[in-house]
Design an enzyme around this catalytic site. Sequence first.
Site, PDB file in Angstrom:
ATOM      1  N   GLU A 244       0.166   4.316   0.899  1.00  0.00           N
ATOM      2  CA  GLU A 244      -0.027   5.309   1.967  1.00  0.00           C
ATOM      3  C   GLU A 244       1.202   5.313   2.885  1.00  0.00           C
ATOM      4  O   GLU A 244       1.728   4.245   3.249  1.00  0.00           O
ATOM      5  CB  GLU A 244      -1.321   5.019   2.752  1.00  0.00           C
ATOM      6  CG  GLU A 244      -1.710   6.225   3.595  1.00  0.00           C
ATOM      7  CD  GLU A 244      -3.150   6.215   4.112  1.00  0.00           C
ATOM      8  OE1 GLU A 244      -3.842   5.192   4.019  1.00  0.00           O
ATOM      9  OE2 GLU A 244      -3.571   7.283   4.627  1.00  0.00           O
TER      10      GLU A 244
ATOM     11  N   ASP B 233       2.002   5.608   5.906  1.00  0.00           N
ATOM     12  CA  ASP B 233       2.165   4.895   7.181  1.00  0.00           C
ATOM     13  C   ASP B 233       2.789   3.518   6.942  1.00  0.00           C
ATOM     14  O   ASP B 233       3.361   2.930   7.854  1.00  0.00           O
ATOM     15  CB  ASP B 233       0.838   4.782   7.955  1.00  0.00           C
ATOM     16  CG  ASP B 233      -0.309   4.238   7.145  1.00  0.00           C
ATOM     17  OD1 ASP B 233      -0.332   4.445   5.921  1.00  0.00           O
ATOM     18  OD2 ASP B 233      -1.204   3.593   7.732  1.00  0.00           O
TER      19      ASP B 233
ATOM     20  N   HIS C 235       0.863  -1.186   0.000  1.00  0.00           N
ATOM     21  CA  HIS C 235       0.000   0.000   0.000  1.00  0.00           C
ATOM     22  C   HIS C 235       0.896   1.231   0.000  1.00  0.00           C
ATOM     23  O   HIS C 235       1.840   1.316   0.790  1.00  0.00           O
ATOM     24  CB  HIS C 235      -0.851  -0.079   1.273  1.00  0.00           C
ATOM     25  CG  HIS C 235      -1.846   0.989   1.487  1.00  0.00           C
ATOM     26  ND1 HIS C 235      -2.371   1.763   0.487  1.00  0.00           N
ATOM     27  CD2 HIS C 235      -2.465   1.409   2.638  1.00  0.00           C
ATOM     28  CE1 HIS C 235      -3.250   2.602   1.009  1.00  0.00           C
ATOM     29  NE2 HIS C 235      -3.313   2.414   2.307  1.00  0.00           N
TER      30      HIS C 235
HETATM   31 FE1  FEO Z   1      -4.177   3.109   4.314  1.00  0.00          FE
HETATM   32 FE2  FEO Z   1      -2.612   2.047   7.065  1.00  0.00          FE
HETATM   33  O1  FEO Z   1      -2.763   2.985   5.470  1.00  0.00           O
END
Ligand code: FEO
Length: 392
Positions: free
Chosen positions: A84, A86, A82
Amino acid sequence: MMNNCKAIKIAENIFWVGVIDWNLRNFHGYETSRGSTYNAYLILDEKITLIDTAKIDFKDELLARISSIVDPAKIDLIISSHVEPDHSGSLGEIAALAKDAEIITTNPNGLKGLTARYGNLNYKPVKAGDKISIGKRTLQFVPTPMLHWPDSMVTYCPEEKILFSNDAFGEHFATSMRFDDENDLNTILSEAKKYYANILMPFGKQAQTALKALGDLEIKMIATGHGVIWRKNISTIIDCYKKWSSGEVEERACVVFDSMWHSTEILAQTITEAFAAKKIPATYYDLKFTPLSDIVTDIFTSKYLIVGSPTINNQMMPTVAKFLNYLKGLRPQNHKGFAFGSYGWSGQSIAQVEDELKAAGIEIILDKIRITNIPSHEQLEEISKNILELEL
Ligand code: FEO
């Protein structure tokens, strides 16, 4: 500053090397009262494989945990589930150390997202059904688009029966204990519901598609991207996802409002008690006191949503506007409700609230309640009677 963080073994030659964000209280607007973790996993096989990284602020903790097992330069393969940040935030740092590592990502969305953020690295795009042998083990890739970004993907290891699920089945919950059975189940399930409501609520159809795609897999562990690793209560969390993604609601009500001089507050109290008198449990949320992410978690599975605001400068109160804006983006399903409020002279706010409820897909079941100044005893009795007689 050096830290002494260590990897934690989760299976033979498979380690959790993630980080714990104890202090996180706000994840892009989602109030995270219990912090979070950004989970990453290291597999020691012929190809040393890292699944996901962590927020850039935590790169030292991530590197320390990896280094407690292996020199990061020896990593052969990085799976980016992913884009993102994080999960991908430390990708550039890891790739700079593991210069020959291939980075697995989805095609085209993972590839586009990672390239935009981290430049041209050694990417190897994959699609649904692709498999890679890393030695004794195989990794199978299952893209889960819009769960919750276009690039999202989970990875299954059939030899270990482990699903590396990234955001799916996770929760924002900082804990020193890695497994579900080492934590209080009710707490983690309530945090998992809060995570689903605030992150995945708009994507019920995509979640059902993903659950179907995963349905044939034998899973003995779900290694999530946030919070605990599921090894004991796997069917419980999967059943929760089946229920949550179906849009099923319960016979409960949420009364959400703000008030200036207590009149809208008195209306909220009367409405809450009227639902209770109908034997429909109702929860009273004054927006001054409860975080939005907790309120939408309750609304998510409550059939009735009643929203109130006084009028200020010809508008609803900013707290109510913020709440309705957040709710609308989450695309709630299968709710019914109405608007209410007290006002001094112009009273536009109540119709504005009703319009926003309609725009959020809420079915209006009672004409808006508009009271000037202070509600009288007779008016409150009339409101109670109307709710009691409401056919639901
Ligand atoms: Fe969608 Fe934990 O990032």
